[in-house]
Design an enzyme around this catalytic site. Structure first.
Site, PDB file in Angstrom:
ATOM      1  N   CYS A   2       0.842  -1.193   0.000  1.00 50.75           N
ATOM      2  CA  CYS A   2       0.000   0.000   0.000  1.00 50.75           C
ATOM      3  C   CYS A   2       0.875   1.241   0.000  1.00 50.75           C
ATOM      4  O   CYS A   2       2.041   1.205   0.380  1.00 50.75           O
ATOM      5  CB  CYS A   2      -0.910   0.005   1.218  1.00 50.75           C
ATOM      6  SG  CYS A   2      -1.988  -1.430   1.344  1.00 50.75           S
ATOM      7  N   ARG A  27       4.506  -0.433  -6.536  1.00 52.05           N
ATOM      8  CA  ARG A  27       4.399  -1.270  -5.340  1.00 52.05           C
ATOM      9  C   ARG A  27       3.242  -2.262  -5.425  1.00 52.05           C
ATOM     10  O   ARG A  27       3.165  -3.204  -4.644  1.00 52.05           O
ATOM     11  CB  ARG A  27       4.223  -0.399  -4.101  1.00 52.05           C
ATOM     12  CG  ARG A  27       5.393   0.527  -3.839  1.00 52.05           C
ATOM     13  CD  ARG A  27       5.130   1.433  -2.646  1.00 52.05           C
ATOM     14  NE  ARG A  27       5.045   0.695  -1.410  1.00 52.05           N
ATOM     15  CZ  ARG A  27       6.093   0.408  -0.641  1.00 52.05           C
ATOM     16  NH1 ARG A  27       7.297   0.780  -0.996  1.00 52.05           N
ATOM     17  NH2 ARG A  27       5.940  -0.246   0.489  1.00 52.05           N
ATOM     18  N   TRP A  80      -3.655  -2.438  -1.382  1.00 53.05           N
ATOM     19  CA  TRP A  80      -3.655  -3.850  -1.787  1.00 53.05           C
ATOM     20  C   TRP A  80      -4.487  -4.600  -0.760  1.00 53.05           C
ATOM     21  O   TRP A  80      -4.187  -4.581   0.420  1.00 53.05           O
ATOM     22  CB  TRP A  80      -2.232  -4.398  -1.820  1.00 53.05           C
ATOM     23  CG  TRP A  80      -2.139  -5.759  -2.465  1.00 53.05           C
ATOM     24  CD1 TRP A  80      -2.852  -6.868  -2.151  1.00 53.05           C
ATOM     25  CD2 TRP A  80      -1.289  -6.137  -3.545  1.00 53.05           C
ATOM     26  NE1 TRP A  80      -2.502  -7.928  -2.952  1.00 53.05           N
ATOM     27  CE2 TRP A  80      -1.534  -7.506  -3.823  1.00 53.05           C
ATOM     28  CE3 TRP A  80      -0.327  -5.464  -4.289  1.00 53.05           C
ATOM     29  CZ2 TRP A  80      -0.858  -8.205  -4.818  1.00 53.05           C
ATOM     30  CZ3 TRP A  80       0.346  -6.163  -5.277  1.00 53.05           C
ATOM     31  CH2 TRP A  80       0.075  -7.511  -5.538  1.00 53.05           C
ATOM     32  N   ASN A 104      -1.353   2.118   6.191  1.00 50.87           N
ATOM     33  CA  ASN A 104      -0.609   0.953   5.729  1.00 50.87           C
ATOM     34  C   ASN A 104      -0.365   0.046   6.919  1.00 50.87           C
ATOM     35  O   ASN A 104      -0.109   0.523   8.017  1.00 50.87           O
ATOM     36  CB  ASN A 104       0.754   1.347   5.147  1.00 50.87           C
ATOM     37  CG  ASN A 104       0.644   2.036   3.806  1.00 50.87           C
ATOM     38  OD1 ASN A 104      -0.436   2.149   3.245  1.00 50.87           O
ATOM     39  ND2 ASN A 104       1.771   2.494   3.297  1.00 50.87           N
ATOM     40  N   GLY A 105      -0.360  -1.272   6.689  1.00 51.76           N
ATOM     41  CA  GLY A 105      -0.046  -2.197   7.767  1.00 51.76           C
ATOM     42  C   GLY A 105      -1.243  -3.046   8.165  1.00 51.76           C
ATOM     43  O   GLY A 105      -2.233  -3.151   7.435  1.00 51.76           O
ATOM     44  N   GLU A 487      24.834 -20.931  -4.767  1.00 49.89           N
ATOM     45  CA  GLU A 487      24.594 -19.578  -5.276  1.00 49.89           C
ATOM     46  C   GLU A 487      25.915 -18.868  -5.561  1.00 49.89           C
ATOM     47  O   GLU A 487      26.056 -18.156  -6.565  1.00 49.89           O
ATOM     48  CB  GLU A 487      23.748 -18.794  -4.272  1.00 49.89           C
ATOM     49  CG  GLU A 487      23.503 -17.335  -4.637  1.00 49.89           C
ATOM     50  CD  GLU A 487      22.731 -17.142  -5.929  1.00 49.89           C
ATOM     51  OE1 GLU A 487      22.713 -15.998  -6.418  1.00 49.89           O
ATOM     52  OE2 GLU A 487      22.152 -18.116  -6.457  1.00 49.89           O
ATOM     53  N   LYS A 491      27.044 -17.416  -9.223  1.00 49.14           N
ATOM     54  CA  LYS A 491      27.443 -16.027  -9.465  1.00 49.14           C
ATOM     55  C   LYS A 491      28.801 -15.954 -10.156  1.00 49.14           C
ATOM     56  O   LYS A 491      28.998 -15.166 -11.075  1.00 49.14           O
ATOM     57  CB  LYS A 491      27.483 -15.246  -8.142  1.00 49.14           C
ATOM     58  CG  LYS A 491      26.142 -14.912  -7.582  1.00 49.14           C
ATOM     59  CD  LYS A 491      25.433 -13.882  -8.446  1.00 49.14           C
ATOM     60  CE  LYS A 491      23.940 -13.920  -8.205  1.00 49.14           C
ATOM     61  NZ  LYS A 491      23.246 -15.063  -8.802  1.00 49.14           N
ATOM     62  N   GLU A 494      28.468 -17.072 -13.782  1.00 56.09           N
ATOM     63  CA  GLU A 494      27.634 -16.153 -14.562  1.00 56.09           C
ATOM     64  C   GLU A 494      28.422 -14.965 -15.085  1.00 56.09           C
ATOM     65  O   GLU A 494      28.285 -14.590 -16.256  1.00 56.09           O
ATOM     66  CB  GLU A 494      26.481 -15.621 -13.692  1.00 56.09           C
ATOM     67  CG  GLU A 494      25.266 -16.501 -13.618  1.00 56.09           C
ATOM     68  CD  GLU A 494      24.158 -15.856 -12.806  1.00 56.09           C
ATOM     69  OE1 GLU A 494      23.014 -15.836 -13.283  1.00 56.09           O
ATOM     70  OE2 GLU A 494      24.422 -15.372 -11.685  1.00 56.09           O
ATOM     71  N   HIS A 510      33.601 -38.362  -2.334  1.00 61.88           N
ATOM     72  CA  HIS A 510      32.856 -39.202  -3.256  1.00 61.88           C
ATOM     73  C   HIS A 510      33.054 -38.773  -4.706  1.00 61.88           C
ATOM     74  O   HIS A 510      32.203 -39.062  -5.556  1.00 61.88           O
ATOM     75  CB  HIS A 510      31.363 -39.193  -2.898  1.00 61.88           C
ATOM     76  CG  HIS A 510      31.079 -39.769  -1.552  1.00 61.88           C
ATOM     77  ND1 HIS A 510      31.165 -41.117  -1.275  1.00 61.88           N
ATOM     78  CD2 HIS A 510      30.745 -39.166  -0.381  1.00 61.88           C
ATOM     79  CE1 HIS A 510      30.875 -41.332  -0.009  1.00 61.88           C
ATOM     80  NE2 HIS A 510      30.613 -40.156   0.559  1.00 61.88           N
ATOM     81  N   LYS A 609      18.022 -11.061 -18.248  1.00 59.96           N
ATOM     82  CA  LYS A 609      17.567 -10.785 -16.888  1.00 59.96           C
ATOM     83  C   LYS A 609      16.323 -11.578 -16.541  1.00 59.96           C
ATOM     84  O   LYS A 609      16.217 -12.156 -15.473  1.00 59.96           O
ATOM     85  CB  LYS A 609      17.293  -9.279 -16.726  1.00 59.96           C
ATOM     86  CG  LYS A 609      16.867  -8.892 -15.317  1.00 59.96           C
ATOM     87  CD  LYS A 609      17.944  -9.227 -14.302  1.00 59.96           C
ATOM     88  CE  LYS A 609      17.513  -8.914 -12.891  1.00 59.96           C
ATOM     89  NZ  LYS A 609      18.465  -9.431 -11.898  1.00 59.96           N
TER      90      LYS A 609
END
Length: 614
Positions: A2, A27, A80, A104-105, A487, A491, A494, A510, A609
């Site tokens: 919101c 948002r 929202w 908001n909240g 990850e 990176k 990439e 192993h 992207k």
């Protein structure tokens, strides 16, 4: 999700409010509204004019064209839906008599407050928790004729998270606001004041802001800004100039978008956590008014994602099974719908995507609609994306625009969202309240911890030189840090084009150990956890074969090193946020290795992207 905008000015504030709403459209929202104390250009102020519309801000603009609003004081909002479906009656601002409020909240105790107010004769026309706030302030004002006092009394009764802005016909030169758990800033103009949930909403009128702290409330006029803390003591919140470059679509002081986005992570994490944490628990109602009941029904979790988002899901599996005591499986989206899927009773499907348009993940969600899942949840950074629109529930990561192809802040905010969800599941299942409170406290301090980790950049810059002539690297981790090693390897490959693979450290013997020699950098993450001694044994195997060890370790770990072993210390943190912390140095390492190699950091070859084709 919101958005709030408010203004008290010496000119017509409607264009300011509407432009603010347009700037907050990113948002995500399903309705919009505005309330203005109208005037005819003279000193005489008229009544409150409220205009609301379901849908986009343009629908509100069309409504205002039919009912123009001209005034010097007003508030506006994009909503929202949480409590109550998208409908004009549920759109903000909400009114009680001559008072209007935007919020908001989540007001957690709106149920008992609503019963109290109904007993006092107040009529509710919406299904929202926000209307409770309007009637509560109006009630206390009717008893005392002290609007500031009524506002304070009402705030003391609210439980949960809120950012509030309020106006009243009896005080046509005054704007009230407050924050607890949801962000709110005060903008400084020349003989004008503004409020907003995000500074971006006000950059067309000012770049000078006061940032309210937890529990603050304020009273604003054209020329005065009075702020009090939660104990009603006068508080000084200094004016700070907004650094436009830091969160714009430009690189600013940074050489590449990727580096800029790495350094934006403390703010991105803070934004993602905004409005979803209470003092010692999480606010499950952010998922919807029936979230508590629906979450309690869940018995199994399936997570489907691609690439970096898949790694986030792998971390979450450890969290969910340990903390929520619930079976969890994680699958690559491109494989998910090409096999026979067995869906246990009462299973929640979680799809994770930065863009929300990832073709395989979106196709998996659509495939899952006919597979008998209890519900579907999208974790995503783009509010209006297909994934968010098509899932039953959505949990947004407020990372902001991510330009670099190699995901950084989108990944860490996904982890934050998944830890929040894990905590929510544990909470509704009646798990250890102390563990839940510990998670909340750890999440609150995470932005500051990430700031500390970013200070390692100069050390990592030197370390990256070791990779200048390398063609291969291994990444090792155990437990929740095994996906973080995955990850880190992703990176590196990439953006530097160095072949990198990640293994659970116990798997070295192993097969992968055969690759280790003096030309093979081996990067490991070594937090001070229950698997540390096991990991140390695995690293000894590497060291005995002449491998070049680079270990990111907790500051409490023995720091012995030699010519073939370099250790970089990170601060001790709780186990639950450790994977997020250890992501940061691996991001910096991949970035600086790419600089050494001279590759195109932001646009690595052959990659896009958002992968919108299968």
């Amino acid at each position: 999700m919101c958005g709030i905008v408010g203004a008290i000015a010496q000119r017509n504030i409607t264009p300011i409010l509407m432009e603010g709403l347009r700037r907050l459209e990113y948002r995500g929202y399903d309705s919009a509204g505005i309330a203005v104390l109208t005037d005819d250009g003279s000193d005489k102020h008229g009544s409150m004019l409220r205009v609301r519309a379901v849908g986009k801000v343009v629908e509100l603009e069309n409504a205002l064209a039919a009912t123009p609003a001209h005034g010097h004081l007003g508030i506006a909002h994009t909503r929202w839906a949480t409590h109550g479906k998208p409908a004009e009656r549920n759109a903000h601002p909400h009114i009680s008599g001559s008072l209007a409020v935007v919020h908001n909240g989540i007001i957690e105790n709106h149920g008992p407050l609503r019963k109290k107010l109904v007993a006092l004769g107040y009529e509710f026309v919406s299904e929202t928790d926000t209307e409770v706030v309007a009637h509560l302030v109006a009630h206390y004002y009717s008893e005392t004729q002290d609007l500031l006092g009524a506002f304070r009394t009402a705030l003391n009764e609210l439980h949960g998270a809120y950012a509030l802005a309020m106006i009243h016909e009896d005080q046509p030169q005054t704007l009230y606001c407050a924050r607890m758990g949801s962000p709110l800033v005060i903008g400084e103009g020349s003989g004008e004041h503004y409020v907003a949930s995000d500074p971006l909403a006000l950059l067309q009128v000012t770049d000078r802001f006061r940032y309210l702290e937890e529990g603050d409330h304020a009273r604003l006029t054209n020329t005065q800004c009075e702020i009090w803390d939660r104990d009603n003591n006068t508080a000084v919140r200094p004016v700070k100039r907004y650094e436009h470059a830091a969160f714009s679509m430009e690189k600013g002081e940074y050489r590449h978008f990727m580096l800029k986005e790495i350094f934006e992570q403390p703010q991105a994490i803070s934004d993602t956590l905004s409005g979803i944490l209470a003092k010692d628990h999480v606010l499950t109602a952010i998922l919807g008014p029936d979230a508590e009941t629906r979450l309690h029904e869940i018995e199994n979790i399936h997570i489907v994602a691609c690439g970096t988002s898949y790694h986030a899901g792998l971390v979450a599996r450890y969290w969910i099974e340990e903390q929520a005591d619930m079976p969890c499986s994680v699958e690559v989206a491109s494989e998910y719908r090409y096999r026979t899927v067995v869906v246990p009773k009462n299973t929640l499907l979680i799809t994770i995507s930065q863009s929300g348009e990832t073709a395989d993940t979106l196709a998996a969600l659509r495939f899952a609609k006919d597979q008998g899942y209890l519900a579907t949840l999208a974790i995503c950074n783009v509010a209006g994306s297909s994934l968010v629109r098509e899932a039953d529930w959505r949990l947004l990561t407020h990372a902001g625009p991510e330009i670099g192809v190699a995901s950084t802040k989108a990944f860490t905010t996904q982890l934050v969202a998944l830890l929040w969800l894990t905590t929510a599941l544990a909470q509704v299942r009646g798990k250890d309240p102390e563990r839940i409170a510990s998670n909340v406290a750890a999440l609150r301090k995470l932005p500051q911890i990430i700031e500390q980790a970013l200070l390692l950049e100069s050390r990592i810059t030197t370390l990256a030189e070791r990779f200048a002539t390398k063609h291969h690297a291994l990444f090792l981790g155990r437990g929740t840090h095994y996906p973080i090693a995955m990850e880190g390897a992703l990176k590196l490959k990439e953006i530097s084009y160095i072949h990198a693979e990640a293994y659970a450290a116990g798997e070295l013997k192993h097969g992968p150990l055969a690759l280790v020699d003096e030309d093979m950098p081996v990067v490991s993450v070594a937090p001070s956890d229950a698997l540390l001694e096991k990991l140390k044994s695995n690293l000894e195997e590497v060291s005995a074969r002449g491998g070049q060890l680079i270990t990111f370790a907790c500051e409490t770990v023995d720091q012995s090193e030699d010519n073939n072993h370099e250790m970089i210390s990170l601060p001790w943190v709780e186990d639950c946020i450790s994977p997020i912390l250890y992501t940061i140095p691996l991001q910096l390492l991949s970035y600086h290795v790419a600089l050494v190699k001279g590759t195109d950091v932001d646009k690595p070859r052959n990659l896009a992207k958002s992968v919108t084709v299968e």
